[in-house]
Design an enzyme around this catalytic site. Structure first.
Site, PDB file in Angstrom:
ATOM      1  N   CYS A 244      -5.267   6.081  -3.804  1.00  0.00           N
ATOM      2  CA  CYS A 244      -4.552   4.802  -3.806  1.00  0.00           C
ATOM      3  C   CYS A 244      -3.145   5.075  -4.312  1.00  0.00           C
ATOM      4  CB  CYS A 244      -5.262   3.778  -4.681  1.00  0.00           C
ATOM      5  SG  CYS A 244      -4.376   2.203  -4.804  1.00  0.00           S
TER       6      CYS A 244
ATOM      7  N   CYS B 248       0.867  -1.185   0.000  1.00  0.00           N
ATOM      8  CA  CYS B 248       0.000   0.000   0.000  1.00  0.00           C
ATOM      9  C   CYS B 248       0.896   1.225   0.000  1.00  0.00           C
ATOM     10  CB  CYS B 248      -0.926  -0.020   1.218  1.00  0.00           C
ATOM     11  SG  CYS B 248      -1.957   1.450   1.365  1.00  0.00           S
TER      12      CYS B 248
END
EC number: 5.1.1.7
Length: 261
Positions: free
Chosen positions: A199, A74
């Site tokens: 994101c 991530c």
């Protein structure tokens, strides 16, 4: 057992962070993480991270998606955990840490609220029709669109993520509109199974894909707007390989507290 937690956000991508250097948090399945990340009945977050000791590194990042399952890399989470490590006094303005996709270098501003995170090198971008598919630490599908502001990202992204090609392993679906001086990106994330405000690995995948699409080369800096704010991707591209890739943006502590697990 009571656990002290911190909440961070990076361009609207929000995370629960736990200092787990003493191994007090034991992952015994996805139910605990799922409950903590629940926005109605828990703290609420796109994911949960554990900061742990790891020999040879400043720390190790262990990441779980909001569905409670261990996840791939991530990017915004990586930037937030760097800010968290700075808050804990583990690092100063630079760090080398370990994540699921390997070692990462990062630097953080003296004020501690802007983080440049180096991402993995990329050699291969594949095509799926007129879309691009690549792995920037997590798998991504990049589709160019117009009218992105009004696109039903949830329904369109869900359909692609669950089609016969990607349903088993899952994929993050990014829609991008080139707005001249910046890229506008919206993302449906697997594991969250919804659109998120940002994101990090996704905007990285978009910036690289668009550089290939537009036949750019050299040192490239790409401003990106997401629902949660502004990010920047910078990298070197020689026409076949992407190197020195950095995901740059804000990382801020929102609050901290205690919870029972």
């Amino acid at each position: 057992m009571k656990i002290h937690f911190f909440k961070y956000q990076g361009a609207g991508n929000d995370f629960i962070l736990i200092d787990n250097r003493n191994q007090s948090f034991k992952y015994t399945g996805n139910n605990t993480v799922l409950q903590l990340c629940n926005r109605r009945f828990g703290i609420g977050a796109d994911g949960l991270m554990l900061l742990q000791n790891r020999e040879g590194y400043d720390f190790e990042m262990i990441y779980f998606n909001a569905d409670g399952n261990p996840s791939s890399m991530c990017g915004n989470g990586g930037r937030c955990i760097v800010a968290f490590a700075r808050h804990l006094g583990i690092i100063d303005t630079e760090t080398n840490f370990l994540a699921v996709d390997g070692p990462h270098y990062a630097k953080i501003s003296a004020e501690g609220n802007w983080v440049d995170l180096q991402m993995i090198d990329i050699d291969v971008i594949k095509n799926d029709g007129d879309a691009y598919v690549l792995n920037t630490g997590s798998p991504h599908y990049v589709q160019r669109v117009s009218g992105l502001k009004d696109l039903d990202v949830y329904q369109e992204g869900k359909a692609i993520r669950n089609n016969s090609t990607y349903k088993k392993e899952g994929i993050n679906v990014n829609f991008v509109e080139d707005q001249g001086d910046h890229l506008f990106v919206r993302t449906f994330e697997r594991g969250v199974e919804d659109e998120t405000y940002a994101c990090g690995t996704g905007v990285t995948a978009v910036a690289l894909s668009m550089a290939q699409h537009k036949h750019q080369q050299g040192h490239i800096e790409t401003p990106v707007k997401v629902l949660g704010g502004d990010l920047k991707i910078q990298f070197d591209y020689n026409g076949s390989q992407f190197r020195n890739i950095f995901l740059c943006g804000p990382a801020e502590q929102v609050f901290q507290g205690d919870t029972e697990v």
